[in-house]
Design an enzyme around this catalytic site. Structure first.
Site, PDB file in Angstrom:
ATOM      1  N   HIS A  64      18.208  53.539  44.483  1.00 46.24           N
ATOM      2  CA  HIS A  64      16.789  53.494  44.842  1.00 46.24           C
ATOM      3  C   HIS A  64      15.932  53.246  43.588  1.00 46.24           C
ATOM      4  CE1 HIS A  64      13.205  55.164  47.191  1.00 46.24           C
ATOM      5  NE2 HIS A  64      12.750  55.115  45.948  1.00 46.24           N
ATOM      6  N   GLU A  65      16.224  53.995  42.529  1.00 47.18           N
ATOM      7  CA  GLU A  65      15.417  53.867  41.308  1.00 47.18           C
ATOM      8  C   GLU A  65      15.668  52.525  40.613  1.00 47.18           C
ATOM      9  OE1 GLU A  65      13.067  55.827  41.125  1.00 47.18           O
ATOM     10  OE2 GLU A  65      13.864  57.305  42.518  1.00 47.18           O
TER      11      GLU A  65
ATOM     12  N   HIS B 140      13.662  49.855  42.135  1.00 45.81           N
ATOM     13  CA  HIS B 140      12.273  49.819  41.650  1.00 45.81           C
ATOM     14  C   HIS B 140      12.135  48.898  40.435  1.00 45.81           C
ATOM     15  CE1 HIS B 140       9.881  52.548  44.023  1.00 45.81           C
ATOM     16  NE2 HIS B 140      10.763  53.529  43.922  1.00 45.81           N
TER      17      HIS B 140
ATOM     18  N   GLN C 182       6.485  52.758  38.742  1.00 46.00           N
ATOM     19  CA  GLN C 182       5.704  53.625  39.623  1.00 46.00           C
ATOM     20  C   GLN C 182       4.561  54.330  38.898  1.00 46.00           C
ATOM     21  OE1 GLN C 182       9.413  55.602  41.281  1.00 46.00           O
ATOM     22  NE2 GLN C 182       8.079  55.610  43.064  1.00 46.00           N
TER      23      GLN C 182
ATOM     24  N   CYS D 264       9.951  57.861  49.201  1.00 46.53           N
ATOM     25  CA  CYS D 264       9.552  57.264  47.937  1.00 46.53           C
ATOM     26  C   CYS D 264       8.143  57.718  47.600  1.00 46.53           C
ATOM     27  CB  CYS D 264       9.594  55.740  48.063  1.00 46.53           C
ATOM     28  SG  CYS D 264       9.140  54.901  46.537  1.00 46.53           S
ATOM     29  N   LEU D 265       7.926  58.146  46.355  1.00 47.21           N
ATOM     30  CA  LEU D 265       6.597  58.616  45.954  1.00 47.21           C
ATOM     31  C   LEU D 265       5.552  57.502  46.059  1.00 47.21           C
ATOM     32  CD1 LEU D 265       7.581  60.781  42.852  1.00 47.21           C
ATOM     33  CD2 LEU D 265       6.921  61.590  45.128  1.00 47.21           C
TER      34      LEU D 265
ATOM     35  N   GLY E   8      13.234  61.416  41.691  1.00 48.40           N
ATOM     36  CA  GLY E   8      13.447  60.248  40.847  1.00 48.40           C
ATOM     37  C   GLY E   8      12.140  59.498  40.676  1.00 48.40           C
TER      38      GLY E   8
HETATM   39 CO    CO Z   1      10.861  55.169  45.127  1.00 47.85          CO
END
Ligand code: CO
Length: 174
Positions: free
Chosen positions: A136-137, A140, A51, A94-95, A46
């Site tokens: 989660h997304e 963000h 991000q 998380c990236l 995701g």
């Molecule tokens: Co994340």
């Protein structure tokens, strides 16, 4: 298609509240394609627009379910959680927080309303792991990160690791 640069903690764009998307044009479609490519290359399951440095309400998701089936590429524009139920606890990474994995409690079942890249209204009912990824997304897009969802003690430790990592990277870059 282009790979976008993934912003990592503590980049301030990750704390910005993403703005509503109003134009469903070619630029949006290109951004969604680039975000998908960036997510697959990472690899990740995701990615939210913050991000990649763009504070707009856009997320892309592609998740392998517990039964091995794949959701395929989902692009949600202006997503909203409109109904929640139960709870689900799972490991999340998380990236934007490289190397971090932590257990997070989420709603177990959610109903999400969003728009697709054409601007059409869509509605999805998702549960468990997939529901956790959606939450989660969507976090963000509200400037919320995993560090905000854990205990103060674990938060302090995570911030310390991430800050150290950042310093080491900066030193290597010199
Ligand atoms: Co994340």
């Amino acid at each position: 298609m282009a790979l976008l640069q993934i912003r990592t903690y503590p980049d301030p764009i990750l704390r910005e509240k993403a703005a509503e998307v109003k134009e469903f044009d070619e630029d949006l479609k290109r951004l969604v394609r680039d975000m998908a490519e960036t997510m697959y290359a990472a690899p990740g399951i995701g990615l939210a627009a913050n991000q990649v440095g763009i504070a707009k309400q856009i997320v892309v998701i592609d998740v392998r379910n517990d039964d091995g089936s794949q959701t395929g590429l989902l692009a949600l524009i202006n997503p909203r959680i409109v109904k929640t139920e139960g709870e689900y606890i799972g490991e999340e990474g998380c990236l934007s927080l490289p190397g971090e994995q932590t257990e997070i409690k989420r709603y177990g079942k959610i109903k999400v309303q969003a728009q697709n890249v054409e601007g059409e209204q869509i509605e999805m009912d998702v549960e468990e792991y997939l529901a956790a990824v959606f939450q989660h997304e969507i976090d963000h897009l509200n400037g919320v990160l995993l560090v905000d969802r854990i205990t103060p003690l674990r938060r302090a430790a995570m911030k310390k690791r991430l800050t150290r990592q950042k310093k080491e990277q900066a030193a290597e870059a010199r």
